[in-house]
Design a protein around this motif. Structure first.
Motif, short mmCIF file in Angstrom:
data_model
loop_
_atom_site.label_atom_id
_atom_site.label_comp_id
_atom_site.label_asym_id
_atom_site.label_seq_id
_atom_site.Cartn_x
_atom_site.Cartn_y
_atom_site.Cartn_z
N ILE A 108 0.84 -1.20 0.00
CA ILE A 108 0.00 0.00 0.00
C ILE A 108 0.88 1.25 0.00
O ILE A 108 0.65 2.19 -0.76
N ARG A 109 1.90 1.24 0.85
CA ARG A 109 2.81 2.40 0.90
C ARG A 109 3.50 2.63 -0.44
O ARG A 109 3.61 3.76 -0.91
N ASP A 110 3.95 1.53 -1.05
CA ASP A 110 4.61 1.64 -2.36
C ASP A 110 3.66 2.21 -3.41
O ASP A 110 4.01 3.12 -4.15
N ARG A 111 2.46 1.65 -3.48
CA ARG A 111 1.48 2.10 -4.47
C ARG A 111 1.09 3.55 -4.23
O ARG A 111 0.96 4.34 -5.16
N PHE A 112 0.91 3.91 -2.95
CA PHE A 112 0.55 5.30 -2.63
C PHE A 112 1.71 6.22 -2.99
O PHE A 112 1.49 7.34 -3.49
N GLY A 113 2.93 5.78 -2.75
CA GLY A 113 4.11 6.57 -3.13
C GLY A 113 4.16 6.82 -4.63
O GLY A 113 4.52 7.92 -5.08
N GLU A 114 3.80 5.80 -5.41
CA GLU A 114 3.77 5.96 -6.87
C GLU A 114 2.68 6.96 -7.28
O GLU A 114 2.88 7.78 -8.17
N LYS A 153 -3.43 12.86 -16.34
CA LYS A 153 -4.61 12.35 -15.66
C LYS A 153 -4.69 10.84 -15.80
O LYS A 153 -5.10 10.14 -14.87
N GLU A 154 -4.29 10.33 -16.95
CA GLU A 154 -4.31 8.89 -17.19
C GLU A 154 -3.34 8.16 -16.26
O GLU A 154 -3.67 7.10 -15.71
N ARG A 155 -2.13 8.71 -16.08
CA ARG A 155 -1.14 8.08 -15.19
C ARG A 155 -1.62 8.13 -13.74
O ARG A 155 -1.50 7.16 -13.01
N ILE A 156 -2.15 9.28 -13.34
CA ILE A 156 -2.65 9.43 -11.97
C ILE A 156 -3.80 8.46 -11.75
O ILE A 156 -3.86 7.77 -10.72
N ALA A 157 -4.72 8.37 -12.72
CA ALA A 157 -5.86 7.44 -12.60
C ALA A 157 -5.37 6.00 -12.50
O ALA A 157 -5.90 5.20 -11.72
N SER A 158 -4.36 5.67 -13.26
CA SER A 158 -3.79 4.32 -13.22
C SER A 158 -3.20 4.00 -11.85
O SER A 158 -3.43 2.93 -11.28
N GLU A 159 -2.45 4.95 -11.31
CA GLU A 159 -1.84 4.75 -9.99
C GLU A 159 -2.92 4.69 -8.89
O GLU A 159 -2.81 3.89 -7.95
N LEU A 160 -3.95 5.53 -9.02
CA LEU A 160 -5.05 5.46 -8.06
C LEU A 160 -5.72 4.09 -8.13
O LEU A 160 -6.06 3.50 -7.11
N GLY A 161 -5.90 3.59 -9.33
CA GLY A 161 -6.47 2.25 -9.50
C GLY A 161 -5.63 1.20 -8.81
O GLY A 161 -6.16 0.27 -8.19
N ASP A 162 -4.29 1.32 -8.91
CA ASP A 162 -3.40 0.38 -8.23
C ASP A 162 -3.60 0.43 -6.72
O ASP A 162 -3.62 -0.60 -6.05
N VAL A 163 -3.73 1.65 -6.17
CA VAL A 163 -3.94 1.80 -4.72
C VAL A 163 -5.25 1.13 -4.33
O VAL A 163 -5.31 0.35 -3.36
N LEU A 164 -6.31 1.42 -5.07
CA LEU A 164 -7.61 0.84 -4.76
C LEU A 164 -7.59 -0.68 -4.86
O LEU A 164 -8.14 -1.38 -4.00
N PHE A 165 -6.96 -1.19 -5.91
CA PHE A 165 -6.88 -2.64 -6.09
C PHE A 165 -6.14 -3.30 -4.92
O PHE A 165 -6.55 -4.35 -4.41
N THR A 166 -5.07 -2.66 -4.48
CA THR A 166 -4.30 -3.18 -3.35
C THR A 166 -5.15 -3.19 -2.08
O THR A 166 -5.14 -4.17 -1.31
N LEU A 167 -5.92 -2.13 -1.86
CA LEU A 167 -6.79 -2.08 -0.68
C LEU A 167 -7.88 -3.15 -0.74
O LEU A 167 -8.22 -3.77 0.28
N VAL A 168 -8.41 -3.40 -1.93
CA VAL A 168 -9.41 -4.46 -2.09
C VAL A 168 -8.79 -5.81 -1.72
O VAL A 168 -9.42 -6.65 -1.06
N ASN A 169 -7.55 -6.02 -2.11
CA ASN A 169 -6.86 -7.27 -1.77
C ASN A 169 -6.64 -7.42 -0.27
O ASN A 169 -6.73 -8.52 0.27
#
Length: 109
Positions: A8-14, A25-41
């Motif tokens: 989570i820390r790594d993904r949030f850092g990205e 916006k696309e890169r930020i949205a992609s990284e936000l998606g990674d954070v959310l996906f990690t939290l779902v896991n």
């Protein structure tokens, strides 16, 4: 969970890196998606339904916001309040919610 917390820390850092460095916006949205996906896991590991958790939180948010609106209506509506006054109402709404939850736990509801 230790590994999940690091992830989570790594993904949030990205995500923060993209935001602070003017990422698209696309890169930020992609990284936000990674954070959310990690939290779902994390929820999955804890056997907690992330979607249900989000629905529950949205219900709580709506209740707090209604509390704020009701209080603000007596003073000209939310639009007439300063940010500080809104934050104060938000804290009052949270305190009110926490009191209600404690009472429900004590009464066995």
């Amino acid at each position: 969970l230790v590994g999940s917390e690091m992830c989570i820390r790594d993904r949030f850092g990205e995500l923060r890196h993209e935001i602070e460095n003017g990422g698209s916006k696309e890169r930020i949205a992609s990284e936000l998606g990674d954070v959310l996906f990690t939290l779902v896991n994390v929820g999955r590991q804890l056997e907690i339904d992330a979607e249900e958790s989000l629905r529950h939180q949205l219900t709580r948010f709506e209740g707090r916001f209604r509390f704020m609106e009701e209080r603000a209506d007596a003073n000209g509506g939310l639009e007439s309040l300063t940010l500080e006054q809104m934050e104060d109402l938000w804290r009052q709404a949270k305190d009110n919610e926490q009191k209600r939850m404690r009472q429900e736990r004590q009464s066995g509801v």
